[in-house]
Design a protein around this motif. Structure first.
Motif, PDB file in Angstrom:
ATOM      1  N   LEU A   1       6.310  21.437  -8.133  1.00 19.97           N
ATOM      2  CA  LEU A   1       5.239  22.879  -7.815  1.00 19.97           C
ATOM      3  C   LEU A   1       6.154  22.687  -5.947  1.00 19.97           C
ATOM      4  O   LEU A   1       4.924  23.574  -4.892  1.00 19.97           O
ATOM      5  CB  LEU A   1       4.026  22.284  -7.998  1.00 19.97           C
ATOM      6  CG  LEU A   1       2.828  22.354  -8.844  1.00 19.97           C
ATOM      7  CD1 LEU A   1       2.040  20.896  -9.076  1.00 19.97           C
ATOM      8  CD2 LEU A   1       3.111  23.112  -9.816  1.00 19.97           C
ATOM      9  N   GLY A   2       6.707  21.617  -5.463  1.00 20.70           N
ATOM     10  CA  GLY A   2       7.035  22.198  -4.256  1.00 20.70           C
ATOM     11  C   GLY A   2       6.773  21.405  -2.785  1.00 20.70           C
ATOM     12  O   GLY A   2       7.664  20.948  -2.466  1.00 20.70           O
ATOM     13  N   ALA A   3       6.185  20.169  -3.537  1.00 21.49           N
ATOM     14  CA  ALA A   3       6.144  19.510  -2.517  1.00 21.49           C
ATOM     15  C   ALA A   3       6.907  18.669  -2.539  1.00 21.49           C
ATOM     16  O   ALA A   3       7.787  17.950  -3.615  1.00 21.49           O
ATOM     17  CB  ALA A   3       5.108  18.342  -3.362  1.00 21.49           C
ATOM     18  N   THR A   4       7.256  17.754  -1.484  1.00 19.98           N
ATOM     19  CA  THR A   4       7.998  16.548  -1.000  1.00 19.98           C
ATOM     20  C   THR A   4       7.075  15.147  -1.476  1.00 19.98           C
ATOM     21  O   THR A   4       6.147  15.124  -0.655  1.00 19.98           O
ATOM     22  CB  THR A   4       8.301  16.303   0.584  1.00 19.98           C
ATOM     23  OG1 THR A   4       8.422  17.669   0.864  1.00 19.98           O
ATOM     24  CG2 THR A   4       9.096  14.917   0.951  1.00 19.98           C
ATOM     25  N   VAL A   5       7.472  14.220  -2.424  1.00 20.64           N
ATOM     26  CA  VAL A   5       6.995  13.301  -2.625  1.00 20.64           C
ATOM     27  C   VAL A   5       6.854  12.622  -1.643  1.00 20.64           C
ATOM     28  O   VAL A   5       8.173  11.863  -1.756  1.00 20.64           O
ATOM     29  CB  VAL A   5       7.370  12.851  -4.377  1.00 20.64           C
ATOM     30  CG1 VAL A   5       6.447  12.104  -4.575  1.00 20.64           C
ATOM     31  CG2 VAL A   5       7.060  13.706  -5.272  1.00 20.64           C
ATOM     32  N   VAL A   6       6.013  10.991  -1.089  1.00 19.02           N
ATOM     33  CA  VAL A   6       6.154   9.592  -0.898  1.00 19.02           C
ATOM     34  C   VAL A   6       5.988   8.861  -1.650  1.00 19.02           C
ATOM     35  O   VAL A   6       5.162   8.741  -2.224  1.00 19.02           O
ATOM     36  CB  VAL A   6       5.164   9.951   0.806  1.00 19.02           C
ATOM     37  CG1 VAL A   6       5.045   8.451   0.748  1.00 19.02           C
ATOM     38  CG2 VAL A   6       5.395  10.869   1.194  1.00 19.02           C
ATOM     39  N   GLY A   7       6.768   8.150  -1.775  1.00 11.90           N
ATOM     40  CA  GLY A   7       6.351   7.104  -3.040  1.00 11.90           C
ATOM     41  C   GLY A   7       7.184   7.314  -4.011  1.00 11.90           C
ATOM     42  O   GLY A   7       7.883   8.417  -4.205  1.00 11.90           O
ATOM     43  N   PRO A   8       7.118   6.995  -5.335  1.00 11.59           N
ATOM     44  CA  PRO A   8       5.632   6.231  -5.885  1.00 11.59           C
ATOM     45  C   PRO A   8       6.173   4.755  -4.931  1.00 11.59           C
ATOM     46  O   PRO A   8       6.260   4.503  -5.005  1.00 11.59           O
ATOM     47  CB  PRO A   8       5.605   6.467  -6.777  1.00 11.59           C
ATOM     48  CG  PRO A   8       6.904   6.169  -7.560  1.00 11.59           C
ATOM     49  CD  PRO A   8       7.872   7.264  -6.968  1.00 11.59           C
ATOM     50  N   VAL A   9       4.630   4.763  -4.636  1.00 11.98           N
ATOM     51  CA  VAL A   9       4.095   2.996  -4.687  1.00 11.98           C
ATOM     52  C   VAL A   9       3.188   2.817  -5.858  1.00 11.98           C
ATOM     53  O   VAL A   9       2.831   3.492  -6.166  1.00 11.98           O
ATOM     54  CB  VAL A   9       3.260   2.782  -2.817  1.00 11.98           C
ATOM     55  CG1 VAL A   9       4.020   3.819  -2.060  1.00 11.98           C
ATOM     56  CG2 VAL A   9       1.758   4.135  -3.353  1.00 11.98           C
ATOM     57  N   SER A  10       2.944   1.416  -5.703  1.00  9.96           N
ATOM     58  CA  SER A  10       2.977   0.711  -7.185  1.00  9.96           C
ATOM     59  C   SER A  10       0.827   0.176  -6.720  1.00  9.96           C
ATOM     60  O   SER A  10       1.267  -0.911  -7.399  1.00  9.96           O
ATOM     61  CB  SER A  10       4.027  -0.412  -8.211  1.00  9.96           C
ATOM     62  OG  SER A  10       4.446  -1.099  -6.635  1.00  9.96           O
ATOM     63  N   SER A  11       1.418  -0.127  -5.385  1.00  7.58           N
ATOM     64  CA  SER A  11      -0.329  -1.487  -5.232  1.00  7.58           C
ATOM     65  C   SER A  11      -0.722  -0.544  -3.816  1.00  7.58           C
ATOM     66  O   SER A  11      -0.352   0.698  -3.552  1.00  7.58           O
ATOM     67  CB  SER A  11       0.199  -2.667  -5.036  1.00  7.58           C
ATOM     68  OG  SER A  11       0.961  -2.141  -2.930  1.00  7.58           O
ATOM     69  N   GLY A  12      -1.888  -0.734  -3.922  1.00  5.81           N
ATOM     70  CA  GLY A  12      -2.906  -0.562  -2.731  1.00  5.81           C
ATOM     71  C   GLY A  12      -2.207  -0.818  -1.380  1.00  5.81           C
ATOM     72  O   GLY A  12      -2.609  -0.338  -0.725  1.00  5.81           O
ATOM     73  N   ASN A  13      -1.640  -1.903  -1.200  1.00  4.11           N
ATOM     74  CA  ASN A  13      -1.747  -2.634  -0.525  1.00  4.11           C
ATOM     75  C   ASN A  13      -0.069  -1.190   0.351  1.00  4.11           C
ATOM     76  O   ASN A  13       0.288  -1.178   1.905  1.00  4.11           O
ATOM     77  CB  ASN A  13      -1.223  -4.113   0.348  1.00  4.11           C
ATOM     78  CG  ASN A  13      -2.039  -4.656   0.320  1.00  4.11           C
ATOM     79  OD1 ASN A  13      -3.150  -3.982   0.607  1.00  4.11           O
ATOM     80  ND2 ASN A  13      -1.858  -6.415  -0.373  1.00  4.11           N
ATOM     81  N   LYS A  14       0.468  -1.307  -0.597  1.00  2.09           N
ATOM     82  CA  LYS A  14       1.628  -0.206  -0.570  1.00  2.09           C
ATOM     83  C   LYS A  14       1.262   1.592   0.560  1.00  2.09           C
ATOM     84  O   LYS A  14       2.394   2.275   1.273  1.00  2.09           O
ATOM     85  CB  LYS A  14       2.952  -0.117  -1.026  1.00  2.09           C
ATOM     86  CG  LYS A  14       3.633  -1.439  -1.212  1.00  2.09           C
ATOM     87  CD  LYS A  14       4.757  -1.881  -3.139  1.00  2.09           C
ATOM     88  CE  LYS A  14       5.266  -2.639  -2.999  1.00  2.09           C
ATOM     89  NZ  LYS A  14       5.823  -2.996  -4.066  1.00  2.09           N
ATOM     90  N   ALA A  15       0.672   1.629  -0.248  1.00  2.00           N
ATOM     91  CA  ALA A  15      -0.195   2.732  -0.372  1.00  2.00           C
ATOM     92  C   ALA A  15      -0.908   2.534   1.324  1.00  2.00           C
ATOM     93  O   ALA A  15      -0.599   3.292   1.787  1.00  2.00           O
ATOM     94  CB  ALA A  15      -1.243   3.294  -1.212  1.00  2.00           C
ATOM     95  N   LEU A  16      -1.309   1.733   1.703  1.00  2.00           N
ATOM     96  CA  LEU A  16      -1.799   1.944   3.011  1.00  2.00           C
ATOM     97  C   LEU A  16      -1.325   1.727   4.205  1.00  2.00           C
ATOM     98  O   LEU A  16      -1.175   2.424   4.852  1.00  2.00           O
ATOM     99  CB  LEU A  16      -3.031   0.497   3.222  1.00  2.00           C
ATOM    100  CG  LEU A  16      -5.172  -0.051   2.161  1.00  2.00           C
ATOM    101  CD1 LEU A  16      -4.681  -1.458   2.144  1.00  2.00           C
ATOM    102  CD2 LEU A  16      -5.280   1.802   2.453  1.00  2.00           C
ATOM    103  N   ARG A  17       0.337   0.766   3.766  1.00  2.73           N
ATOM    104  CA  ARG A  17       0.832   1.397   4.669  1.00  2.73           C
ATOM    105  C   ARG A  17       1.756   2.302   5.049  1.00  2.73           C
ATOM    106  O   ARG A  17       2.005   3.133   5.957  1.00  2.73           O
ATOM    107  CB  ARG A  17       2.156   0.092   4.109  1.00  2.73           C
ATOM    108  CG  ARG A  17       2.970  -0.470   5.130  1.00  2.73           C
ATOM    109  CD  ARG A  17       4.035  -1.113   5.165  1.00  2.73           C
ATOM    110  NE  ARG A  17       4.307  -2.015   3.586  1.00  2.73           N
ATOM    111  CZ  ARG A  17       3.994  -2.759   3.012  1.00  2.73           C
ATOM    112  NH1 ARG A  17       3.211  -3.574   3.241  1.00  2.73           N
ATOM    113  NH2 ARG A  17       4.387  -3.122   1.769  1.00  2.73           N
TER     114      ARG A  17
END
Length: 115
Positions: free
Chosen positions: A30-46
């Motif tokens: 769809l044209g997005a640049t993907v950040v991650g994927p991350v596998s935990s809430g802490n990694k997502a918050l970081r």
């Protein structure tokens, strides 16, 4: 046809490898640049704190825990997100139900979710 997510950096928070890869591939198409994927809430918050993101796709259950800290931080920063989950939308507290919920198996519709 224009890619609906072109130029957007989208965080993917999903701890199931194959689902994360499928969502990542769909977002890239769809044209997005993907950040991650991350596998935990802490990694997502970081990632939210340290990286420039425009939106996010979140699983409700990361590493066996349903935690809304990532959704709360995205809301605080006024960043759009969708929940991609197999859980029933009733699991989401009413004050968070303004966000779209997409079943992970139908994630190809994520690009059509309202912001």
């Amino acid at each position: 046809m224009e890619n609906p997510l072109a130029m957007l950096r989208v965080l993917v928070a999903e701890d199931e490898y194959f689902i994360a890869q499928d969502i990542t591939n769909s977002l890239a198409l769809l044209g997005a640049t993907v950040v991650g994927p991350v596998s935990s809430g802490n990694k997502a918050l970081r990632a939210i704190a340290e990286l420039d993101i425009d939106a996010a796709v979140l699983d409700l259950n990361l590493e066996g825990t349903i935690d809304f800290a990532v959704a709360d931080e995205l809301t605080r920063r006024n960043l759009p997100f969708v929940f991609a989950t197999g859980y029933d939308p009733a699991v989401i507290p009413s004050f968070r139900q303004d966000r779209p919920v997409r079943e992970a198996v139908r994630h190809r519709r994520i690009g059509a979710a309202p912001s």
